[in-house]
Design a protein around this motif. Structure first.
Motif, short mmCIF file in Angstrom:
data_model
loop_
_atom_site.label_atom_id
_atom_site.label_comp_id
_atom_site.label_asym_id
_atom_site.label_seq_id
_atom_site.Cartn_x
_atom_site.Cartn_y
_atom_site.Cartn_z
N THR A 5 -66.65 34.08 -22.75
CA THR A 5 -65.21 34.08 -23.00
C THR A 5 -64.57 32.99 -22.15
O THR A 5 -65.07 32.67 -21.07
CB THR A 5 -64.59 35.45 -22.65
N PRO A 6 -63.48 32.40 -22.62
CA PRO A 6 -62.72 31.49 -21.75
C PRO A 6 -62.13 32.30 -20.59
O PRO A 6 -62.02 33.53 -20.68
CB PRO A 6 -61.61 30.94 -22.64
N HIS A 7 -61.73 31.61 -19.54
CA HIS A 7 -61.11 32.33 -18.42
C HIS A 7 -59.77 32.91 -18.85
O HIS A 7 -59.16 32.50 -19.85
CB HIS A 7 -61.00 31.46 -17.17
N GLU A 8 -59.33 33.89 -18.12
CA GLU A 8 -58.16 34.69 -18.46
C GLU A 8 -56.90 33.85 -18.67
O GLU A 8 -56.06 34.16 -19.50
CB GLU A 8 -57.95 35.71 -17.34
N TRP A 9 -56.75 32.77 -17.91
CA TRP A 9 -55.50 32.00 -17.94
C TRP A 9 -55.55 30.81 -18.89
O TRP A 9 -54.65 30.00 -18.94
CB TRP A 9 -55.16 31.51 -16.53
N SER A 10 -56.61 30.71 -19.68
CA SER A 10 -56.77 29.53 -20.53
C SER A 10 -55.82 29.52 -21.73
O SER A 10 -55.55 28.47 -22.29
CB SER A 10 -58.21 29.46 -21.06
N GLY A 11 -55.37 30.71 -22.13
CA GLY A 11 -54.55 30.79 -23.33
C GLY A 11 -55.38 30.73 -24.60
O GLY A 11 -54.84 30.70 -25.71
N SER A 12 -56.72 30.72 -24.46
CA SER A 12 -57.61 30.60 -25.61
C SER A 12 -58.37 31.88 -25.94
O SER A 12 -59.28 31.86 -26.75
CB SER A 12 -58.63 29.48 -25.35
N VAL A 13 -58.03 32.98 -25.30
CA VAL A 13 -58.73 34.24 -25.54
C VAL A 13 -58.16 34.85 -26.82
O VAL A 13 -57.03 35.30 -26.86
CB VAL A 13 -58.58 35.21 -24.36
N ARG A 14 -58.94 34.84 -27.87
CA ARG A 14 -58.48 35.34 -29.17
C ARG A 14 -58.71 36.83 -29.34
O ARG A 14 -57.99 37.49 -30.06
CB ARG A 14 -59.20 34.60 -30.29
N ASN A 15 -59.77 37.34 -28.70
CA ASN A 15 -60.14 38.73 -28.89
C ASN A 15 -60.50 39.34 -27.54
O ASN A 15 -61.58 39.08 -27.01
CB ASN A 15 -61.32 38.82 -29.86
N ARG A 16 -59.61 40.14 -26.99
CA ARG A 16 -59.84 40.73 -25.66
C ARG A 16 -61.09 41.62 -25.65
O ARG A 16 -61.74 41.76 -24.63
CB ARG A 16 -58.62 41.52 -25.23
N ALA A 17 -61.45 42.19 -26.78
CA ALA A 17 -62.65 43.04 -26.84
C ALA A 17 -63.91 42.23 -26.51
O ALA A 17 -64.84 42.76 -25.89
CB ALA A 17 -62.77 43.68 -28.23
N VAL A 18 -63.93 40.96 -26.90
CA VAL A 18 -65.08 40.11 -26.56
C VAL A 18 -65.14 39.92 -25.04
O VAL A 18 -66.21 39.99 -24.44
CB VAL A 18 -65.01 38.75 -27.29
N ALA A 19 -63.99 39.69 -24.42
CA ALA A 19 -63.96 39.55 -22.96
C ALA A 19 -64.47 40.82 -22.28
O ALA A 19 -65.22 40.76 -21.31
CB ALA A 19 -62.55 39.21 -22.49
N GLU A 20 -64.09 41.97 -22.79
CA GLU A 20 -64.55 43.23 -22.22
C GLU A 20 -66.07 43.37 -22.36
O GLU A 20 -66.73 43.89 -21.46
CB GLU A 20 -63.82 44.40 -22.89
N GLU A 21 -66.64 42.89 -23.45
CA GLU A 21 -68.09 42.93 -23.63
C GLU A 21 -68.80 42.05 -22.60
O GLU A 21 -69.87 42.41 -22.11
CB GLU A 21 -68.47 42.46 -25.04
N VAL A 22 -68.20 40.92 -22.26
CA VAL A 22 -68.79 40.03 -21.26
C VAL A 22 -68.98 40.78 -19.94
O VAL A 22 -70.02 40.69 -19.29
CB VAL A 22 -67.92 38.77 -21.05
N PHE A 23 -67.99 41.57 -19.55
CA PHE A 23 -68.04 42.23 -18.25
C PHE A 23 -68.89 43.49 -18.25
O PHE A 23 -69.05 44.13 -17.21
CB PHE A 23 -66.62 42.50 -17.74
N LYS A 24 -69.49 43.83 -19.37
CA LYS A 24 -70.48 44.92 -19.42
C LYS A 24 -71.88 44.40 -19.11
O LYS A 24 -72.80 45.18 -18.94
CB LYS A 24 -70.47 45.58 -20.80
N GLN A 25 -72.03 43.08 -19.06
CA GLN A 25 -73.34 42.48 -18.81
C GLN A 25 -73.74 42.60 -17.34
O GLN A 25 -72.89 42.59 -16.46
CB GLN A 25 -73.32 40.99 -19.21
#
Length: 71
Positions: A5-25
């Motif tokens: 996922t792009p970093h939180e402040w990039s403005g390029s996060v299209r799907n927050r659910a994908v970011a949440e999946e990253v942090f399950k790794q």
């Protein structure tokens, strides 16, 4: 499988659910390119506190460092 996922402040996060999946790794790697001057000891991303867990290394054309989620 790699999840990214792009970093939180990039403005390029299209799907927050994908970011949440990253942090399950188990292994989380941060790429410094264009948004960090250095790898801090701790950082917050998407409501998670990340703690630096190793030394930075160069791979391809990127600087990368392993982090782990704080308990």
């Amino acid at each position: 499988m790699i999840k990214a996922t792009p970093h939180e402040w990039s403005g390029s996060v299209r799907n927050r659910a994908v970011a949440e999946e990253v942090f399950k790794q188990q292994d989380i790697y941060v790429i410094k390119d264009l948004w960090l001057d250095n790898f801090p000891d701790t950082m917050k991303q998407f409501g998670n506190t990340l703690i630096k867990d190793g030394e930075e290394f160069h791979l391809g054309e990127s600087w990368i460092c392993k982090y782990r989620k704080a308990n």
